[in-house]
Design a protein around this motif. Structure first.
Motif, PDB file in Angstrom:
ATOM      1  N   GLY A  78      17.712 -13.801 -13.568  1.00 29.78           N
ATOM      2  CA  GLY A  78      17.641 -13.633 -12.126  1.00 29.78           C
ATOM      3  C   GLY A  78      18.425 -12.443 -11.615  1.00 29.78           C
ATOM      4  N   GLN A  79      18.811 -11.511 -12.513  1.00 28.56           N
ATOM      5  CA  GLN A  79      19.603 -10.359 -12.105  1.00 28.56           C
ATOM      6  C   GLN A  79      18.749  -9.240 -11.515  1.00 28.56           C
ATOM      7  OE1 GLN A  79      23.061 -10.372 -12.211  1.00 28.56           O
ATOM      8  NE2 GLN A  79      22.624 -12.514 -12.677  1.00 28.56           N
ATOM      9  N   GLY A  80      17.457  -9.228 -11.839  1.00 26.58           N
ATOM     10  CA  GLY A  80      16.583  -8.182 -11.334  1.00 26.58           C
ATOM     11  C   GLY A  80      15.481  -8.761 -10.468  1.00 26.58           C
ATOM     12  N   TRP A  81      15.144  -8.044  -9.380  1.00 26.52           N
ATOM     13  CA  TRP A  81      14.131  -8.533  -8.450  1.00 26.52           C
ATOM     14  C   TRP A  81      13.183  -7.404  -8.073  1.00 26.52           C
ATOM     15  CZ3 TRP A  81      14.182 -13.674  -6.855  1.00 26.52           C
ATOM     16  CH2 TRP A  81      15.334 -14.398  -7.186  1.00 26.52           C
ATOM     17  N   GLY A 104       1.834  -5.121  -7.997  1.00 25.70           N
ATOM     18  CA  GLY A 104       1.710  -4.384  -9.241  1.00 25.70           C
ATOM     19  C   GLY A 104       2.975  -4.597 -10.044  1.00 25.70           C
ATOM     20  N   LYS A 105       3.294  -3.658 -10.917  1.00 26.01           N
ATOM     21  CA  LYS A 105       4.469  -3.798 -11.769  1.00 26.01           C
ATOM     22  C   LYS A 105       5.713  -3.170 -11.156  1.00 26.01           C
ATOM     23  CE  LYS A 105       1.789  -4.047 -16.046  1.00 26.01           C
ATOM     24  NZ  LYS A 105       1.490  -3.421 -17.369  1.00 26.01           N
ATOM     25  N   GLY A 106       5.574  -2.594  -9.958  1.00 23.48           N
ATOM     26  CA  GLY A 106       6.712  -2.038  -9.254  1.00 23.48           C
ATOM     27  C   GLY A 106       7.083  -2.910  -8.074  1.00 23.48           C
ATOM     28  N   SER A 107       7.683  -2.290  -7.061  1.00 21.29           N
ATOM     29  CA  SER A 107       8.076  -3.008  -5.856  1.00 21.29           C
ATOM     30  C   SER A 107       7.112  -2.663  -4.732  1.00 21.29           C
ATOM     31  CB  SER A 107       9.507  -2.630  -5.461  1.00 21.29           C
ATOM     32  OG  SER A 107      10.013  -3.507  -4.483  1.00 21.29           O
ATOM     33  N   ASP A 108       6.592  -3.685  -4.056  1.00 21.64           N
ATOM     34  CA  ASP A 108       5.578  -3.510  -3.021  1.00 21.64           C
ATOM     35  C   ASP A 108       6.058  -4.171  -1.733  1.00 21.64           C
ATOM     36  OD1 ASP A 108       3.690  -2.654  -5.203  1.00 21.64           O
ATOM     37  OD2 ASP A 108       3.891  -4.771  -5.722  1.00 21.64           O
ATOM     38  N   GLN A 109       5.936  -3.463  -0.610  1.00 22.99           N
ATOM     39  CA  GLN A 109       6.396  -4.000   0.666  1.00 22.99           C
ATOM     40  C   GLN A 109       5.379  -3.704   1.762  1.00 22.99           C
ATOM     41  OE1 GLN A 109      10.852  -3.653   1.404  1.00 22.99           O
ATOM     42  NE2 GLN A 109      10.551  -1.951  -0.004  1.00 22.99           N
ATOM     43  N   ALA A 110       5.128  -4.688   2.615  1.00 21.70           N
ATOM     44  CA  ALA A 110       4.238  -4.514   3.762  1.00 21.70           C
ATOM     45  C   ALA A 110       5.073  -4.349   5.021  1.00 21.70           C
ATOM     46  CB  ALA A 110       3.313  -5.714   3.898  1.00 21.70           C
ATOM     47  N   PHE A 111       4.644  -3.428   5.905  1.00 18.96           N
ATOM     48  CA  PHE A 111       5.378  -3.167   7.140  1.00 18.96           C
ATOM     49  C   PHE A 111       4.543  -3.371   8.397  1.00 18.96           C
ATOM     50  CE2 PHE A 111       7.587  -0.022   4.201  1.00 18.96           C
ATOM     51  CZ  PHE A 111       8.626  -0.905   3.915  1.00 18.96           C
ATOM     52  N   GLY A 112       3.209  -3.416   8.261  1.00 22.84           N
ATOM     53  CA  GLY A 112       2.367  -3.552   9.439  1.00 22.84           C
ATOM     54  C   GLY A 112       1.130  -4.371   9.154  1.00 22.84           C
ATOM     55  N   ILE A 113       0.606  -5.038  10.194  1.00 23.25           N
ATOM     56  CA  ILE A 113      -0.600  -5.850  10.067  1.00 23.25           C
ATOM     57  C   ILE A 113      -1.422  -5.709  11.344  1.00 23.25           C
ATOM     58  CG2 ILE A 113       0.522  -7.939  10.959  1.00 23.25           C
ATOM     59  CD1 ILE A 113      -1.205  -9.559   8.987  1.00 23.25           C
ATOM     60  N   ALA A 114      -2.747  -5.738  11.203  1.00 27.02           N
ATOM     61  CA  ALA A 114      -3.643  -5.664  12.356  1.00 27.02           C
ATOM     62  C   ALA A 114      -4.911  -6.439  12.044  1.00 27.02           C
ATOM     63  CB  ALA A 114      -3.978  -4.212  12.692  1.00 27.02           C
ATOM     64  N   LEU A 115      -5.677  -6.741  13.095  1.00 23.35           N
ATOM     65  CA  LEU A 115      -6.936  -7.475  12.977  1.00 23.35           C
ATOM     66  C   LEU A 115      -8.020  -6.725  13.725  1.00 23.35           C
ATOM     67  CD1 LEU A 115      -5.495 -10.949  14.025  1.00 23.35           C
ATOM     68  CD2 LEU A 115      -5.792 -10.138  11.684  1.00 23.35           C
ATOM     69  N   ASP A 116      -9.281  -6.932  13.317  1.00 22.23           N
ATOM     70  CA  ASP A 116     -10.393  -6.459  14.127  1.00 22.23           C
ATOM     71  C   ASP A 116     -11.174  -7.673  14.635  1.00 22.23           C
ATOM     72  OD1 ASP A 116     -12.296  -7.291  12.199  1.00 22.23           O
ATOM     73  OD2 ASP A 116     -12.343  -5.333  11.235  1.00 22.23           O
ATOM     74  N   PRO A 117     -12.111  -7.491  15.563  1.00 26.51           N
ATOM     75  CA  PRO A 117     -12.818  -8.639  16.141  1.00 26.51           C
ATOM     76  C   PRO A 117     -13.623  -9.461  15.134  1.00 26.51           C
ATOM     77  CG  PRO A 117     -13.049  -6.720  17.550  1.00 26.51           C
ATOM     78  CD  PRO A 117     -12.419  -6.238  16.286  1.00 26.51           C
ATOM     79  N   SER A 118     -13.921  -8.890  13.960  1.00 25.43           N
ATOM     80  CA  SER A 118     -14.661  -9.624  12.931  1.00 25.43           C
ATOM     81  C   SER A 118     -13.762 -10.501  12.075  1.00 25.43           C
ATOM     82  CB  SER A 118     -15.416  -8.637  12.033  1.00 25.43           C
ATOM     83  OG  SER A 118     -16.373  -7.907  12.779  1.00 25.43           O
ATOM     84  N   GLY A 119     -12.454 -10.433  12.306  1.00 23.73           N
ATOM     85  CA  GLY A 119     -11.517 -11.244  11.540  1.00 23.73           C
ATOM     86  C   GLY A 119     -10.973 -10.568  10.304  1.00 23.73           C
ATOM     87  N   ASN A 120     -11.329  -9.298  10.075  1.00 27.92           N
ATOM     88  CA  ASN A 120     -10.772  -8.569   8.941  1.00 27.92           C
ATOM     89  C   ASN A 120      -9.292  -8.273   9.184  1.00 27.92           C
ATOM     90  OD1 ASN A 120     -13.321  -8.307   7.529  1.00 27.92           O
ATOM     91  ND2 ASN A 120     -13.874  -6.810   9.101  1.00 27.92           N
ATOM     92  N   ILE A 121      -8.532  -8.204   8.100  1.00 28.20           N
ATOM     93  CA  ILE A 121      -7.080  -8.055   8.154  1.00 28.20           C
ATOM     94  C   ILE A 121      -6.694  -6.723   7.515  1.00 28.20           C
ATOM     95  CG2 ILE A 121      -4.875  -9.115   7.531  1.00 28.20           C
ATOM     96  CD1 ILE A 121      -6.519 -11.732   7.002  1.00 28.20           C
ATOM     97  N   TYR A 122      -5.827  -5.971   8.175  1.00 23.83           N
ATOM     98  CA  TYR A 122      -5.388  -4.661   7.692  1.00 23.83           C
ATOM     99  C   TYR A 122      -3.882  -4.715   7.440  1.00 23.83           C
ATOM    100  CZ  TYR A 122      -9.868  -3.343   9.768  1.00 23.83           C
ATOM    101  OH  TYR A 122     -11.202  -3.281  10.098  1.00 23.83           O
TER     102      TYR A 122
END
Length: 236
Positions: A78-81, A104-122
């Protein structure tokens, strides 16, 4: 009046580009208060991992969409995250109806989210993964020295419609915000040090450079609904 929902869990996975993405749809045990015609709720999102919420959006039906990162141990001690990305959807009563994770095998971070009228997620953010799960990418190569911005478009059920690096390949980049229009086009902005991030003729093309005393620029773009081309972009 206090009501408690029972727990039910269903899980499936989706393989994209050789990377398996877990999709889980489940109801969690939560309590909510019903007051006259309005209902308020408070709930946890997560599991055995450490979750951090970075952005939230809602649709016209009262559903709530949340994204952020979860810290996953990469060693038995548990020393590496490393961080993975999660996207969740809660119904108007606070029941969790969708949880998708991308990593993936690295570090991944999300900073923003949005929707369109069809329900798709960005989703936008940054990744250091050389094997980030790309699908019909607009930019298929990441910057090798650090992090690269990304843009992912999901359907309402969590299926990847497209997933791409974005921000250039010769320097660090990150994407911080996204909105979408009724046609499914995505408008994104972020920061890049990459000198090869392209710009549309007539739009700003601010100077960028990596290395000691490096210079970054804010970049912006409109990406087509299919994710196959920028309709315009620039940096300043």
């Amino acid at each position: 009046m206090l009501r408690v929902a029972a727990m039910r869990y269903v899980s499936r996975s989706l393989a994209v580009g050789g990377v398996r993405i877990s999709l889980a749809a489940f109801f969690v045990c939560v309590a909510w208060a019903v007051v006259s015609v309005a209902a308020d709720y408070a709930t946890y999102i997560g599991d055995a991992y450490k979750y951090s919420v970075s952005a939230i959006a809602s649709d016209a039906n009262g559903n709530t969409y949340v994204t952020g990162s979860r810290a996953v141990a990469v060693s038995a001690s548990g020393q590496g995250w490393l961080n993975d990305i999660f996207v969740s959807k809660l119904d108007p009563d606070g029941n969790l109806t969708l949880l998708a994770t991308l990593s993936g095998k690295g570090s991944d971070q999300a900073f923003g989210i949005a929707l369109d009228p069809s329900g798709n997620i960005y989703i936008v953010g940054s990744t250091s993964s050389p094997d980030f799960p790309l699908h019909h990418p607009l930019q298929s190569t990441a910057y090798q020295g650090s992090e690269t911005g990304f843009l992912v478009k999901l359907s309402a059920d969590g299926t990847i419609l497209y997933s791409t690096y974005l921000g250039g390949t010769t320097g660090y980049s990150t994407m911080n915000a996204v909105v979408a229009d009724a046609g499914g086009n995505a408008y994104v902005t972020g920061k890049t040090f990459a000198s090869d991030y392209q710009h549309t003729t007539g739009l700003p093309a601010g100077f960028t450079a990596m290395g000691p005393g490096g210079v970054s620029a804010a970049f912006f773009a409109k990406i087509s609904a299919a994710g196959d081309k920028p309709l315009w972009n620039g940096r300043m």
